[in-house]
Design an enzyme around this catalytic site. Structure first.
Site, PDB file in Angstrom:
ATOM      1  N   GLY A   1       0.830  -1.213   0.000  1.00 13.30           N
ATOM      2  CA  GLY A   1       0.000   0.000   0.000  1.00 13.30           C
ATOM      3  C   GLY A   1       0.852   1.244   0.000  1.00 13.30           C
ATOM      4  O   GLY A   1       1.285   1.727   1.055  1.00 13.30           O
TER       5      GLY A   1
ATOM      6  N   LYS B   1      -5.965   3.784  19.302  1.00 12.08           N
ATOM      7  CA  LYS B   1      -5.844   4.779  18.230  1.00 12.08           C
ATOM      8  C   LYS B   1      -7.198   5.475  18.002  1.00 12.08           C
ATOM      9  O   LYS B   1      -7.256   6.688  17.783  1.00 12.08           O
ATOM     10  CB  LYS B   1      -5.360   4.105  16.939  1.00 12.08           C
ATOM     11  CG  LYS B   1      -5.451   4.975  15.683  1.00 12.08           C
ATOM     12  CD  LYS B   1      -4.442   6.096  15.704  1.00 12.08           C
ATOM     13  CE  LYS B   1      -4.634   7.201  14.694  1.00 12.08           C
ATOM     14  NZ  LYS B   1      -5.135   6.918  13.389  1.00 12.08           N
TER      15      LYS B   1
ATOM     16  N   HIS C   1      -7.684   7.954  20.689  1.00 10.42           N
ATOM     17  CA  HIS C   1      -6.803   9.078  20.349  1.00 10.42           C
ATOM     18  C   HIS C   1      -7.508  10.008  19.358  1.00 10.42           C
ATOM     19  O   HIS C   1      -7.541  11.229  19.540  1.00 10.42           O
ATOM     20  CB  HIS C   1      -5.484   8.567  19.761  1.00 10.42           C
ATOM     21  CG  HIS C   1      -4.698   9.609  19.016  1.00 10.42           C
ATOM     22  ND1 HIS C   1      -5.036  10.024  17.744  1.00 10.42           N
ATOM     23  CD2 HIS C   1      -3.626  10.356  19.373  1.00 10.42           C
ATOM     24  CE1 HIS C   1      -4.206  10.969  17.352  1.00 10.42           C
ATOM     25  NE2 HIS C   1      -3.336  11.185  18.329  1.00 10.42           N
ATOM     26  N   ASN C   2      -8.061   9.433  18.316  1.00  9.29           N
ATOM     27  CA  ASN C   2      -8.713  10.264  17.297  1.00  9.29           C
ATOM     28  C   ASN C   2      -9.937  10.982  17.854  1.00  9.29           C
ATOM     29  O   ASN C   2     -10.187  12.135  17.516  1.00  9.29           O
ATOM     30  CB  ASN C   2      -9.128   9.409  16.100  1.00  9.29           C
ATOM     31  CG  ASN C   2      -7.957   9.103  15.192  1.00  9.29           C
ATOM     32  OD1 ASN C   2      -6.820   9.045  15.646  1.00  9.29           O
ATOM     33  ND2 ASN C   2      -8.214   8.911  13.917  1.00  9.29           N
TER      34      ASN C   2
ATOM     35  N   HIS D   1     -40.321   0.273  36.937  1.00  6.08           N
ATOM     36  CA  HIS D   1     -38.915  -0.149  36.806  1.00  6.08           C
ATOM     37  C   HIS D   1     -38.217  -0.317  38.151  1.00  6.08           C
ATOM     38  O   HIS D   1     -37.080  -0.755  38.191  1.00  6.08           O
ATOM     39  CB  HIS D   1     -38.152   0.857  35.926  1.00  6.08           C
ATOM     40  CG  HIS D   1     -38.582   0.812  34.490  1.00  6.08           C
ATOM     41  ND1 HIS D   1     -38.424  -0.306  33.713  1.00  6.08           N
ATOM     42  CD2 HIS D   1     -39.180   1.738  33.696  1.00  6.08           C
ATOM     43  CE1 HIS D   1     -38.891  -0.063  32.492  1.00  6.08           C
ATOM     44  NE2 HIS D   1     -39.365   1.166  32.459  1.00  6.08           N
TER      45      HIS D   1
ATOM     46  N   GLU E   1      -8.762  13.802  19.748  1.00  7.11           N
ATOM     47  CA  GLU E   1      -8.301  14.800  18.770  1.00  7.11           C
ATOM     48  C   GLU E   1      -9.486  15.661  18.272  1.00  7.11           C
ATOM     49  O   GLU E   1      -9.365  16.885  18.187  1.00  7.11           O
ATOM     50  CB  GLU E   1      -7.647  14.044  17.606  1.00  7.11           C
ATOM     51  CG  GLU E   1      -7.222  14.866  16.420  1.00  7.11           C
ATOM     52  CD  GLU E   1      -6.733  13.947  15.288  1.00  7.11           C
ATOM     53  OE1 GLU E   1      -5.961  12.997  15.553  1.00  7.11           O
ATOM     54  OE2 GLU E   1      -7.149  14.170  14.139  1.00  7.11           O
ATOM     55  N   TYR E   2     -10.629  15.027  17.999  1.00  8.12           N
ATOM     56  CA  TYR E   2     -11.828  15.793  17.607  1.00  8.12           C
ATOM     57  C   TYR E   2     -12.152  16.813  18.704  1.00  8.12           C
ATOM     58  O   TYR E   2     -12.483  17.962  18.426  1.00  8.12           O
ATOM     59  CB  TYR E   2     -13.039  14.863  17.470  1.00  8.12           C
ATOM     60  CG  TYR E   2     -13.245  14.195  16.130  1.00  8.12           C
ATOM     61  CD1 TYR E   2     -12.282  13.363  15.571  1.00  8.12           C
ATOM     62  CD2 TYR E   2     -14.446  14.355  15.428  1.00  8.12           C
ATOM     63  CE1 TYR E   2     -12.506  12.713  14.371  1.00  8.12           C
ATOM     64  CE2 TYR E   2     -14.671  13.717  14.222  1.00  8.12           C
ATOM     65  CZ  TYR E   2     -13.697  12.886  13.696  1.00  8.12           C
ATOM     66  OH  TYR E   2     -13.934  12.255  12.510  1.00  8.12           O
TER      67      TYR E   2
ATOM     68  N   SER F   1      -0.397   7.125  14.297  1.00  8.10           N
ATOM     69  CA  SER F   1      -0.859   8.510  14.227  1.00  8.10           C
ATOM     70  C   SER F   1       0.291   9.465  13.981  1.00  8.10           C
ATOM     71  O   SER F   1       1.402   9.248  14.449  1.00  8.10           O
ATOM     72  CB  SER F   1      -1.554   8.933  15.524  1.00  8.10           C
ATOM     73  OG  SER F   1      -1.856  10.323  15.453  1.00  8.10           O
TER      74      SER F   1
ATOM     75  N   ASN G   1       2.439  -2.548  -4.410  1.00  6.90           N
ATOM     76  CA  ASN G   1       1.201  -1.773  -4.489  1.00  6.90           C
ATOM     77  C   ASN G   1       0.341  -2.350  -5.609  1.00  6.90           C
ATOM     78  O   ASN G   1       0.873  -2.816  -6.618  1.00  6.90           O
ATOM     79  CB  ASN G   1       1.502  -0.301  -4.781  1.00  6.90           C
ATOM     80  CG  ASN G   1       0.289   0.583  -4.562  1.00  6.90           C
ATOM     81  OD1 ASN G   1      -0.168   0.730  -3.433  1.00  6.90           O
ATOM     82  ND2 ASN G   1      -0.245   1.155  -5.632  1.00  6.90           N
TER      83      ASN G   1
ATOM     84  N   LYS H   1     -14.039  11.542   9.023  1.00  2.17           N
ATOM     85  CA  LYS H   1     -13.919  10.210   8.422  1.00  2.17           C
ATOM     86  C   LYS H   1     -14.486   9.113   9.308  1.00  2.17           C
ATOM     87  O   LYS H   1     -14.437   7.955   8.950  1.00  2.17           O
ATOM     88  CB  LYS H   1     -12.445   9.921   8.100  1.00  2.17           C
ATOM     89  CG  LYS H   1     -11.958  10.660   6.864  1.00  2.17           C
ATOM     90  CD  LYS H   1     -10.624  10.134   6.429  1.00  2.17           C
ATOM     91  CE  LYS H   1     -10.202  10.750   5.109  1.00  2.17           C
ATOM     92  NZ  LYS H   1      -8.788  10.481   4.830  1.00  2.17           N
TER      93      LYS H   1
HETATM   94  P1  2AM Z   1      -3.720   1.714  -5.398  1.00  2.00           P
HETATM   95  O1  2AM Z   1      -2.568   2.662  -5.450  1.00  2.00           O
HETATM   96  O2  2AM Z   1      -3.586   0.601  -6.384  1.00  2.00           O
HETATM   97  O3  2AM Z   1      -5.058   2.408  -5.488  1.00  2.00           O
HETATM   98  C1  2AM Z   1      -4.760   3.520  -0.175  1.00  2.00           C
HETATM   99  O4  2AM Z   1      -5.883   3.650  -0.972  1.00  2.00           O
HETATM  100  C2  2AM Z   1      -3.940   2.320  -0.604  1.00  2.00           C
HETATM  101  O5  2AM Z   1      -4.792   1.150  -0.624  1.00  2.00           O
HETATM  102  C3  2AM Z   1      -3.345   2.434  -1.986  1.00  2.00           C
HETATM  103  O6  2AM Z   1      -2.041   1.921  -1.935  1.00  2.00           O
HETATM  104  C4  2AM Z   1      -4.261   1.579  -2.830  1.00  2.00           C
HETATM  105  O7  2AM Z   1      -3.666   1.000  -3.965  1.00  2.00           O
HETATM  106  C5  2AM Z   1      -4.617   0.501  -1.854  1.00  2.00           C
HETATM  107  N1  2AM Z   1      -5.841  -0.180  -2.261  1.00  2.00           N
HETATM  108  C6  2AM Z   1      -7.079   0.342  -2.363  1.00  2.00           C
HETATM  109  N2  2AM Z   1      -7.960  -0.597  -2.757  1.00  2.00           N
HETATM  110  C7  2AM Z   1      -7.247  -1.738  -2.917  1.00  2.00           C
HETATM  111  C8  2AM Z   1      -7.605  -3.075  -3.286  1.00  2.00           C
HETATM  112  N3  2AM Z   1      -8.875  -3.400  -3.556  1.00  2.00           N
HETATM  113  N4  2AM Z   1      -6.602  -3.980  -3.333  1.00  2.00           N
HETATM  114  C9  2AM Z   1      -5.330  -3.660  -3.027  1.00  2.00           C
HETATM  115  N5  2AM Z   1      -4.942  -2.418  -2.654  1.00  2.00           N
HETATM  116  C10 2AM Z   1      -5.891  -1.478  -2.604  1.00  2.00           C
END
Ligand code: 2AM
Length: 502
Positions: free
Chosen positions: A28, A204, A207-208, A471, A211-212, A147, A51, A280
């Site tokens: 990734g 984590k 933590h987030n 109750h 953070e909010y 993070s 990747n 998110k």
């Molecule tokens: P990519 O560059 O081929 O899109 C964040 O989106 C990371 O997750 C990226 O490296 C992306 O690869 C990867 N990713 C997203 N969907 C994926 C999938 N179905 N299979 C493998 N890697 C994936």
């Protein structure tokens, strides 16, 4: 487990080529992945990268300055085959079903005792599920919260690993090497084992959530100061000054820089940004979990809610036309000082962290994770978004008293809060009178006042519940654990008609 060499792969290899196998794989290569690879390579680790889209791999490997410390592979199989055993493979792919798909595609090439580390923003329940499923196949799964964003991934993030504890000795040195460092000598890694199952991703997530809350607390200070007519430059200077004292933190620092930032035209950038906050989901997850555990993480809940309200841009514009209220600017109490606002930030933050640690404590109990709250505070001292001097004090509080019932009972914090609470109260009163929304401050103050009320008003709630739903309730004139029901309409409100076991 058939394992494997030794933990030698834990230290960077001496560079004697492919024969000994490469140190770690990473799948990734989005922003976080690329930066983590560079960080690993800089610390001497030989990283094999893969990747889905090969062009991304090629472009990245061509550009990077670490030579054969970083090698790209076109297939997962080749990448896995390049690694020494036990193999260590870090996933930094999109959270959710993609993680499962990638794990599925890797597992056929793994051997007993190999280690898969999910460094993405996965939901902790998914990490618990993945650890259990992979353990059945003798693969060690680690769910590691990471993070610090792009910059943290490159120069040292806070890393919160949890899952298969057998795997920790095989990855400890590597993960601690690339993590942020804190402490007086800046040599204490912000990475330590958190606990079993999804504990790393849980921490984590909290933590987030915190953070909010921190961000909302600062946004409310900005709202008040703006309503008081203070210029962006003055606010930037104020945040910079706050960053020299007890509020010293990454978020206060960047807030100062943001407020000072201008366009080429000289206009403040902040004044040109639409006031609709995105999210998110980790704040929402935090609040859902806290609610499930019976913990009032209300400041974070307000922060999530405030982002939701902010997103109603057109509706707010219409509401501004029809819903009356005081005109904030002239009405905001002119006697509200910057010190009062600084106190409000500090007190609200303290209450928010107390709520966060209450939730961690409850999760530890509920899931049987034996979380070390002081150690978690230490992990957040550097590298991550909520890093702050404040976390040293929290770590110290738990180090002094590991079974501390509540952060607010620590003598240092009790003292700090008792001097800051008046400023928070004054700020909430002034904002309310001026019709200015300060949900985080108001929530913090309300929690504080409710928490310190020995005899509250829930006796009425219990009576209402007993009235309409039988109750039952406990009585002050009887021992705890004995339950009573009153026939409210029939024989009069005072009559106790029976006792029930809980
Ligand atoms: P990519 O560059 O081929 O899109 C964040 O989106 C990371 O997750 C990226 O490296 C992306 O690869 C990867 N990713 C997203 N969907 C994926 C999938 N179905 N299979 C493998 N890697 C994936």
């Amino acid at each position: 487990m058939t394992d494997a060499t030794s933990t030698s792969a834990n230290t960077p290899s001496s560079g004697n080529g492919e024969a000994s196998g490469r140190d770690v794989g990473l799948v990734g290569l989005a922003v976080m992945g690329q930066n983590l690879v560079l960080n690993l390579a800089e610390h001497g680790y030989r990283v094999s990268v893969y990747n889905r889209t090969t062009e991304t791999t090629d472009e990245f490997v061509d550009r990077q300055p670490f030579g054969d410390h970083i090698v790209g592979y076109e297939t997962i199989e080749q990448m896995v085959a390049s690694l020494s055993r036990p193999r260590r493979i870090i996933l930094l792919v999109k959270a959710g079903v993609v993680v499962d798909k990638v794990i599925e595609s890797i597992v056929p090439f793994l051997d007993d005792g190999d280690i898969v580390i999910d460094g993405g923003n996965s939901l902790y329940t998914d990490s618990t599920r993945r650890q259990t499923a992979l353990a059945d196949q003798n693969i060690h799964f680690i769910g590691a919260g990471v993070s610090g964003g792009e910059e943290g991934a490159r120069n040292g993030p806070s890393i919160m690993p949890g899952g298969a504890s057998e795997a920790w000795p095989h990855v400890k040195e590597m993960l601690q090497a690339i993590s942020a460092k804190a402490g007086p000598a800046e040599d204490e890694p912000c990475c330590d084992w958190v606990g079993p199952e999804g504990a790393g991703h849980y921490v984590k997530m909290i933590h987030n959530g915190i953070e909010y809350g921190d961000m909302q607390v600062l946004a409310e200070a900005y709202a008040i100061m703006s309503a008081q007519g203070r210029a962006n430059g003055e606010m930037a200077a104020t945040f910079a000054q706050w960053n020299d004292g007890r509020l010293k933190s990454y978020l206060v620092e960047i807030t100062s820089e943001i407020l000072a930032h201008t366009e080429e035209s000289g206009q403040s950038t902040i004044d040109l940004i639409l006031d609709a906050a995105g999210q998110k989901g980790t704040g929402k997850w935090t609040v859902i979990s806290a609610m499930e555990l019976g913990q009032p993480m209300m400041l974070v809940a307000e922060a999530v809610g405030a982002r939701m309200v902010s997103s109603f841009v057109e509706t707010r514009a219409r509401a501004a036309e029809v819903l009356p209220g005081p005109d904030a600017s002239p009405a905001l109490d002119a006697s509200l000082t910057l010190d009062d606002i600084g106190d409000a930030i500090y007190a609200a933050k303290l209450i928010s962290y107390a709520q966060g640690f209450m939730t961690l404590d409850a999760a530890s109990e509920e899931f049987g994770w034996s979380l070390d709250l002081g150690s978690i505070a230490k992990l957040w001292r550097a590298g991550c978004i909520i890093r702050a001097v404040f976390l040293d004090d929290i770590a110290r509080a738990y180090a002094e008293k590991p079974d501390l019932e509540n952060l607010l009972f620590d003598p240092f914090f009790a003292d700090a809060l008792s001097s800051a609470i008046a400023g928070l109260r004054k700020t909430v009163v002034a904002a309310a009178a001026a019709g200015l929304a300060v949900p985080a401050y108001a929530s913090a103050l309300t929690f504080y006042d409710g928490f310190r009320t020995a005899r509250g008003s829930a006796n009425l709630i219990q009576a209402q519940r007993d009235y309409f739903g039988a109750h039952t309730y406990e009585r002050l004139d009887k021992p705890r654990g004995e339950w009573f029901h009153t026939d409210w309409v029939g024989s009069g409100a005072a009559a106790v008609s029976g006792s029930y076991s809980a």
